[in-house]
Design an enzyme around this catalytic site. Sequence first.
Site, PDB file in Angstrom:
ATOM      1  N   SER A 107     -33.480 -25.659   2.105  1.00  0.00           N
ATOM      2  CA  SER A 107     -32.526 -25.014   0.667  1.00  0.00           C
ATOM      3  C   SER A 107     -32.906 -23.812   0.160  1.00  0.00           C
ATOM      4  O   SER A 107     -32.280 -22.964  -0.260  1.00  0.00           O
ATOM      5  CB  SER A 107     -31.851 -26.087  -0.023  1.00  0.00           C
ATOM      6  OG  SER A 107     -31.190 -27.088   0.819  1.00  0.00           O
ATOM      7  N   TYR A 140     -26.166 -27.128   6.305  1.00  0.00           N
ATOM      8  CA  TYR A 140     -25.252 -25.653   6.146  1.00  0.00           C
ATOM      9  C   TYR A 140     -24.040 -25.915   5.446  1.00  0.00           C
ATOM     10  O   TYR A 140     -23.460 -25.134   4.664  1.00  0.00           O
ATOM     11  CB  TYR A 140     -25.327 -24.790   7.363  1.00  0.00           C
ATOM     12  CG  TYR A 140     -26.684 -24.657   8.094  1.00  0.00           C
ATOM     13  CD1 TYR A 140     -27.910 -24.526   7.165  1.00  0.00           C
ATOM     14  CD2 TYR A 140     -26.922 -24.560   9.393  1.00  0.00           C
ATOM     15  CE1 TYR A 140     -29.014 -24.480   7.665  1.00  0.00           C
ATOM     16  CE2 TYR A 140     -28.084 -24.507  10.012  1.00  0.00           C
ATOM     17  CZ  TYR A 140     -29.187 -24.172   9.061  1.00  0.00           C
ATOM     18  OH  TYR A 140     -30.468 -23.890   9.762  1.00  0.00           O
TER      19      TYR A 140
END
Length: 170
Positions: A107, A140
Site C-alpha cells: 500500500s 486495489y
Amino acid sequence: MASVQIREAKEEDCGDILRLIRELAEYEKLSDQVKISEEALRADGFGENPLYHCLVAETPPAPGQLPGPRLVGYGLYYFIYSTWKGRSVYLEDIYVMPEYQGQGIGSKIIKKVAEVALEAGCTQFRLMVLDWNKRAVDLYKVLGAHDLTEAEGWHAFCFEGQAMKALAGR
C-alpha cells in the site's frame, strides 16, 4: 513491523531489483519469461533518458541478518499517455517478499506512485493483475481502483517475438 522506507531506486539496487523481479515471476508461475539482465535494468532505468522508474521498500536488517538495509519490495512504473485522459502512470510491477506481506508495504508503494503521478500532472495510474491473484485484486479495490475488465470489458493484448517481426515485415 520493522521500519520500512520507500525510496527511489538507485543504480546499485539493480541486482536486488532483479532478484525481486525473479521472485515475482516465480510467484506468478512465469519464471521462464524473465529475460531481463541486471545490465539492461541499469541501462534502461538509469541512463540519460530512463525508460522506467522504480521505488524500493527498504528495511533495516533483522537480528541475525547481514548488516545494512535490505530491499524487500519494489514498484516499477513508467509514464504513458492516454488520448482520452492525458498524462498517466503505468505500474508494471509491484511486489513485496512473502515474509513482509500484510504489513502495509505494498500500500505504501502504491500510495507513493500516486504521489509521483499527481506531482507529474497525471490524471490516472493504471496497473494489471492476474485474475487468480484475489489478494491483490481486493487490495486495489479497497484502495479505490476500479476493475476495467469488469466495468468496461477491456482486454489486454501483447505483440511480441515473431508476431511483432511479422507486423514490421521482418
